[in-house]
Design an enzyme around this catalytic site. Structure first.
Site, PDB file in Angstrom:
ATOM      1  N   HIS A  54      37.722 -61.866 -46.917  1.00  0.00           N
ATOM      2  CA  HIS A  54      37.341 -60.987 -45.803  1.00  0.00           C
ATOM      3  C   HIS A  54      36.229 -61.590 -44.937  1.00  0.00           C
ATOM      4  O   HIS A  54      36.342 -61.648 -43.713  1.00  0.00           O
ATOM      5  CB  HIS A  54      36.848 -59.633 -46.316  1.00  0.00           C
ATOM      6  CG  HIS A  54      37.813 -58.937 -47.221  1.00  0.00           C
ATOM      7  ND1 HIS A  54      39.159 -58.881 -46.965  1.00  0.00           N
ATOM      8  CD2 HIS A  54      37.629 -58.260 -48.382  1.00  0.00           C
ATOM      9  CE1 HIS A  54      39.755 -58.195 -47.928  1.00  0.00           C
ATOM     10  NE2 HIS A  54      38.845 -57.811 -48.797  1.00  0.00           N
TER      11      HIS A  54
ATOM     12  N   ARG B  34      57.458 -51.104 -64.085  1.00  0.00           N
ATOM     13  CA  ARG B  34      58.150 -51.013 -65.370  1.00  0.00           C
ATOM     14  C   ARG B  34      58.394 -49.562 -65.789  1.00  0.00           C
ATOM     15  O   ARG B  34      59.311 -49.273 -66.537  1.00  0.00           O
ATOM     16  CB  ARG B  34      57.342 -51.710 -66.468  1.00  0.00           C
ATOM     17  CG  ARG B  34      57.353 -53.229 -66.358  1.00  0.00           C
ATOM     18  CD  ARG B  34      56.335 -53.805 -67.284  1.00  0.00           C
ATOM     19  NE  ARG B  34      55.041 -53.167 -67.046  1.00  0.00           N
ATOM     20  CZ  ARG B  34      53.954 -53.368 -67.774  1.00  0.00           C
ATOM     21  NH1 ARG B  34      53.987 -54.184 -68.788  1.00  0.00           N
ATOM     22  NH2 ARG B  34      52.828 -52.750 -67.473  1.00  0.00           N
TER      23      ARG B  34
ATOM     24  N   ASP C 285      45.158 -59.919 -45.513  1.00  0.00           N
ATOM     25  CA  ASP C 285      43.732 -59.640 -45.603  1.00  0.00           C
ATOM     26  C   ASP C 285      43.538 -58.416 -44.730  1.00  0.00           C
ATOM     27  O   ASP C 285      43.540 -58.519 -43.498  1.00  0.00           O
ATOM     28  CB  ASP C 285      42.895 -60.813 -45.079  1.00  0.00           C
ATOM     29  CG  ASP C 285      41.415 -60.562 -45.304  1.00  0.00           C
ATOM     30  OD1 ASP C 285      40.994 -59.383 -45.190  1.00  0.00           O
ATOM     31  OD2 ASP C 285      40.680 -61.510 -45.596  1.00  0.00           O
ATOM     32  N   HIS C 286      43.407 -57.262 -45.363  1.00  0.00           N
ATOM     33  CA  HIS C 286      43.515 -56.026 -44.574  1.00  0.00           C
ATOM     34  C   HIS C 286      42.385 -55.885 -43.556  1.00  0.00           C
ATOM     35  O   HIS C 286      42.514 -55.136 -42.596  1.00  0.00           O
ATOM     36  CB  HIS C 286      43.623 -54.797 -45.473  1.00  0.00           C
ATOM     37  CG  HIS C 286      42.367 -54.447 -46.197  1.00  0.00           C
ATOM     38  ND1 HIS C 286      42.013 -55.022 -47.379  1.00  0.00           N
ATOM     39  CD2 HIS C 286      41.388 -53.581 -45.884  1.00  0.00           C
ATOM     40  CE1 HIS C 286      40.859 -54.509 -47.761  1.00  0.00           C
ATOM     41  NE2 HIS C 286      40.448 -53.636 -46.880  1.00  0.00           N
TER      42      HIS C 286
HETATM   43  P1  NAP Z   1      47.401 -51.620 -60.490  1.00  0.00           P
HETATM   44  O1  NAP Z   1      46.953 -50.251 -60.123  1.00  0.00           O
HETATM   45  O2  NAP Z   1      47.031 -52.163 -61.832  1.00  0.00           O
HETATM   46  O3  NAP Z   1      48.989 -51.605 -60.375  1.00  0.00           O
HETATM   47  C1  NAP Z   1      49.800 -52.628 -60.886  1.00  0.00           C
HETATM   48  C2  NAP Z   1      51.254 -52.277 -60.664  1.00  0.00           C
HETATM   49  O4  NAP Z   1      52.047 -53.335 -61.205  1.00  0.00           O
HETATM   50  C3  NAP Z   1      51.704 -51.000 -61.335  1.00  0.00           C
HETATM   51  O5  NAP Z   1      52.660 -50.351 -60.516  1.00  0.00           O
HETATM   52  C4  NAP Z   1      52.374 -51.499 -62.606  1.00  0.00           C
HETATM   53  O6  NAP Z   1      53.297 -50.547 -63.062  1.00  0.00           O
HETATM   54  C5  NAP Z   1      53.025 -52.769 -62.107  1.00  0.00           C
HETATM   55  N1  NAP Z   1      53.286 -53.743 -63.167  1.00  0.00           N
HETATM   56  C6  NAP Z   1      52.434 -54.162 -64.137  1.00  0.00           C
HETATM   57  N2  NAP Z   1      53.051 -55.047 -64.927  1.00  0.00           N
HETATM   58  C7  NAP Z   1      54.306 -55.194 -64.449  1.00  0.00           C
HETATM   59  C8  NAP Z   1      55.426 -55.959 -64.842  1.00  0.00           C
HETATM   60  N3  NAP Z   1      55.425 -56.780 -65.918  1.00  0.00           N
HETATM   61  N4  NAP Z   1      56.558 -55.865 -64.107  1.00  0.00           N
HETATM   62  C9  NAP Z   1      56.624 -55.050 -63.045  1.00  0.00           C
HETATM   63  N5  NAP Z   1      55.594 -54.296 -62.611  1.00  0.00           N
HETATM   64  C10 NAP Z   1      54.455 -54.370 -63.317  1.00  0.00           C
HETATM   65  O7  NAP Z   1      46.948 -52.696 -59.424  1.00  0.00           O
HETATM   66  P2  NAP Z   1      46.507 -52.464 -57.900  1.00  0.00           P
HETATM   67  O8  NAP Z   1      45.084 -52.076 -57.867  1.00  0.00           O
HETATM   68  O9  NAP Z   1      47.499 -51.589 -57.238  1.00  0.00           O
HETATM   69  O10 NAP Z   1      46.573 -53.948 -57.321  1.00  0.00           O
HETATM   70  C11 NAP Z   1      47.801 -54.573 -56.990  1.00  0.00           C
HETATM   71  C12 NAP Z   1      47.510 -55.873 -56.256  1.00  0.00           C
HETATM   72  O11 NAP Z   1      46.829 -55.589 -55.063  1.00  0.00           O
HETATM   73  C13 NAP Z   1      46.619 -56.861 -57.010  1.00  0.00           C
HETATM   74  O12 NAP Z   1      46.996 -58.155 -56.647  1.00  0.00           O
HETATM   75  C14 NAP Z   1      45.242 -56.562 -56.451  1.00  0.00           C
HETATM   76  O13 NAP Z   1      44.386 -57.675 -56.566  1.00  0.00           O
HETATM   77  C15 NAP Z   1      45.589 -56.287 -55.017  1.00  0.00           C
HETATM   78  N6  NAP Z   1      44.622 -55.461 -54.320  1.00  0.00           N
HETATM   79  C16 NAP Z   1      44.422 -54.177 -54.678  1.00  0.00           C
HETATM   80  C17 NAP Z   1      43.530 -53.404 -53.982  1.00  0.00           C
HETATM   81  C18 NAP Z   1      43.313 -51.958 -54.319  1.00  0.00           C
HETATM   82  O14 NAP Z   1      42.620 -51.301 -53.545  1.00  0.00           O
HETATM   83  N7  NAP Z   1      43.845 -51.447 -55.406  1.00  0.00           N
HETATM   84  C19 NAP Z   1      42.820 -53.947 -52.903  1.00  0.00           C
HETATM   85  C20 NAP Z   1      43.048 -55.279 -52.551  1.00  0.00           C
HETATM   86  C21 NAP Z   1      43.956 -56.013 -53.272  1.00  0.00           C
HETATM   87  P3  NAP Z   1      53.888 -50.567 -64.570  1.00  0.00           P
HETATM   88  O15 NAP Z   1      52.723 -50.720 -65.488  1.00  0.00           O
HETATM   89  O16 NAP Z   1      54.618 -49.262 -64.707  1.00  0.00           O
HETATM   90  O17 NAP Z   1      54.824 -51.712 -64.645  1.00  0.00           O
END
Ligand code: NAP
Length: 493
Positions: A242, A51, A179-180
């Site tokens: 995992h 966003r 699943d990395h």
């Molecule tokens: P995050 O840091 O909270 O990032 C969320 C992203 O989604 C941001 O780019 C945010 O940007 C965007 N977003 C939020 N609301 C939105 C909307 N309404 N429309 C469009 N974009 C939107 O989350 P994350 O840690 O990267 O995790 C992302 C996914 O990966 C999740 O499913 C998580 O469970 C999974 N995951 C993450 C990790 C990890 O290491 N981080 C590991 C395994 C799995 P804006 O707010 O600017 O929109």
């Protein structure tokens, strides 16, 4: 030795959540590495969306910082980064609203025939709605794949809702549930060891393997993700995906070929063979814990309840499970699983413990004969070691010693160990879903996990406390020691 790189066809890679933690820490570095290696060619485009109001220059700045922050200096170069950044563009798209979708459609127009990947690196709550908007905007072509991150649901029922929503727009063949752990070099090596050698498979069964341990241990706490974690807990966060995937790769029958459905059919059979754990046996076969205040490498740390600011939470930050695979190959060989936060060491490993020799010809002065162990380390230092007994070299009679036979060759050949995301992202582009979870696998895993969580919910007993910086509650030690075995703890194997 130089690793072989086969370039992939040009593609469009759209990241939803392009500004998020996963995109910055994993996806951009992985795509950069593959670009630098020459695997990404031509006018391949990476289109990030979120966003936030950014232009292409603003996003490229974010991406450069991500690459500089998360890729080792020895594995990056400025010209390479600059070339990679030219592939990147950014669009502001609201997953929940209408903003930006027309721009995305306009950007992709005219590229109907090329491979198109939508990577949903957003909250799982958006997987369904993003899929339906992709469908409604006519963005799903036959060459499109969608990648969804964990967690897929919080239970069998909620996983079905997510799978149904994504499945309304994409065929199962187009859906890549990542699943990395499955992309890790040593996990690939486990398959090579088992199925490219005649040595292991004849003894890969209960007659020769005493037990298997799978540990995924973290030293960190919830690190600002308390809101998510408190609704999940260790069993949903680590075991359902995992750890069960690793268990499947250790326990599955040899597939007839290394193709996606043959491998996933075998994994599914294992998930369906797991002995059910419910309110009747949950206390005997599981231990759940929650960390108290204690210490980490950085000093004193608060307990979980204080960290998340919710004094009544019963969410487990540690779990140990004695799992059993009820089939001919594994009857009588337990799989001890454990995972937790704020443990003594950051370490993920699979330990296959063979049975002791049936009879010793050595007298007691030779020392103790330790049963063979195959230790597959996933992190921090990926590698495979086979613990074997040898004669202590030199004079002094027959003295026996257990030594590790190192079976990891990446270091010896000077090959860089790629991050799991590099391999998996390229598999998506190539259209190879072998290392991704099929819908029925995810659902079978929940089918086994749900009754454990329900049984805990019915119990009045709270999770067992453990001090941060230790190996979990003492009950977890008792779980395995009751069977005359011990956890493989110090990486000394
Ligand atoms: P995050 O840091 O909270 O990032 C969320 C992203 O989604 C941001 O780019 C945010 O940007 C965007 N977003 C939020 N609301 C939105 C909307 N309404 N429309 C469009 N974009 C939107 O989350 P994350 O840690 O990267 O995790 C992302 C996914 O990966 C999740 O499913 C998580 O469970 C999974 N995951 C993450 C990790 C990890 O290491 N981080 C590991 C395994 C799995 P804006 O707010 O600017 O929109």
């Amino acid at each position: 030795m130089v690793s072989r790189v086969i370039s992939v066809d040009t593609f469009d890679f759209v990241i939803f959540g392009g500004t998020g933690d996963l995109a910055r820490r994993k996806l951009l570095p992985a795509l950069y590495q593959r670009d630098r290696a020459g695997q990404i060619v031509g006018d391949t485009r990476i289109i990030a969306t979120a966003r936030a109001n950014l232009d292409a220059a603003g996003y490229r700045k974010l991406a450069r910082e991500a690459i500089e922050g998360f890729v080792k200096p020895s594995e990056r170069d400025d010209a390479g980064i600059e070339a990679f950044l030219q592939r990147l563009s950014y669009l502001s798209v609201d997953a929940m609203g209408d903003g930006g979708w027309k721009d995305l459609a306009a950007t992709l127009k005219g590229a109907q025939d090329r491979i198109r990947v939508f990577y949903l690196a957003t909250s799982p709550d958006f997987f369904g709605v993003i899929s339906s908007k992709l469908g409604a905007n006519g963005l799903v072509t036959p060459a499109t794949r969608v990648v969804i991150e964990k967690p897929v649901g919080k239970s069998f029922k909620s996983a079905t809702v997510v799978n149904d929503a994504v499945g309304k727009v994409f065929t199962e063949q187009q859906i890549y549930r990542i699943d990395h752990y499955l992309g890790k070099e040593t996990v690939q090596n486990l398959m090579a060891l088992r199925f490219a050698n005649a040595l292991f498979e004849p003894i890969w069964n209960a007659a020769h393997i005493d037990h298997v341990q799978i540990t995924v241990a973290e030293t960190i706490g919830v690190e600002g993700r308390g809101g998510y974690y408190d609704t999940a807990g260790a069993v949903r966060d680590m075991v359902q995906n995992h750890i069960l995937q690793l268990l499947c790769l250790v326990a599955m029958e040899p597939p007839s070929a290394l193709d996606a459905d043959a491998v996933r059919d075998e994994k599914l059979k294992i998930l369906k063979s797991l002995k059910p754990i419910d309110e009747r046996n949950v206390n005997a076969l599981t231990v759940r814990g929650q960390y108290d205040a204690g210490a980490s490498a950085d000093g004193a740390v608060p307990g979980y309840l204080e960290e998340i600011g919710k004094p009544s939470s019963q969410t487990e930050t540690f779990v140990a499970i004695k799992a059993e695979v009820e089939n001919w190959r594994w009857a009588g060989t337990p799989f001890y699983l454990r995972s937790g936060k704020r443990l003594a060491e950051r370490m993920s490993e699979i330990v296959v413990s063979f049975r002791p020799i049936p009879h010793s010809i050595f007298d007691s002065s030779a020392g103790q004969i330790i049963a063979n162990q195959l230790v597959i380390r996933l992190q921090p230092d990926e590698g495979v070691k086979l613990q074997i007994m040898i004669k202590d070299p030199g004079p002094g009679g027959m003295r026996l010693r257990s030594v590790p036979l190192d079976m990891s060759f990446a270091d010896a050949f000077g090959v860089r160990n790629p991050d799991a995301y590099e391999r998996l992202v390229m598999d998506v582009v190539r259209g190879n879903p072998t290392l991704f979870m099929r819908r029925d696998e995810v659902e079978a895993a929940w089918h086994w996990i749900d009754p454990i969580i329900e049984a805990w919910g019915q119990s009045a007993a709270p999770p067992k406390a453990y001090r941060a910086g230790t190996w979990g509650p003492s009950a977890a030690v008792a779980l395995i020691e009751r069977d005359g075995r011990t956890w493989h703890e110090d990486g000394a194997g």
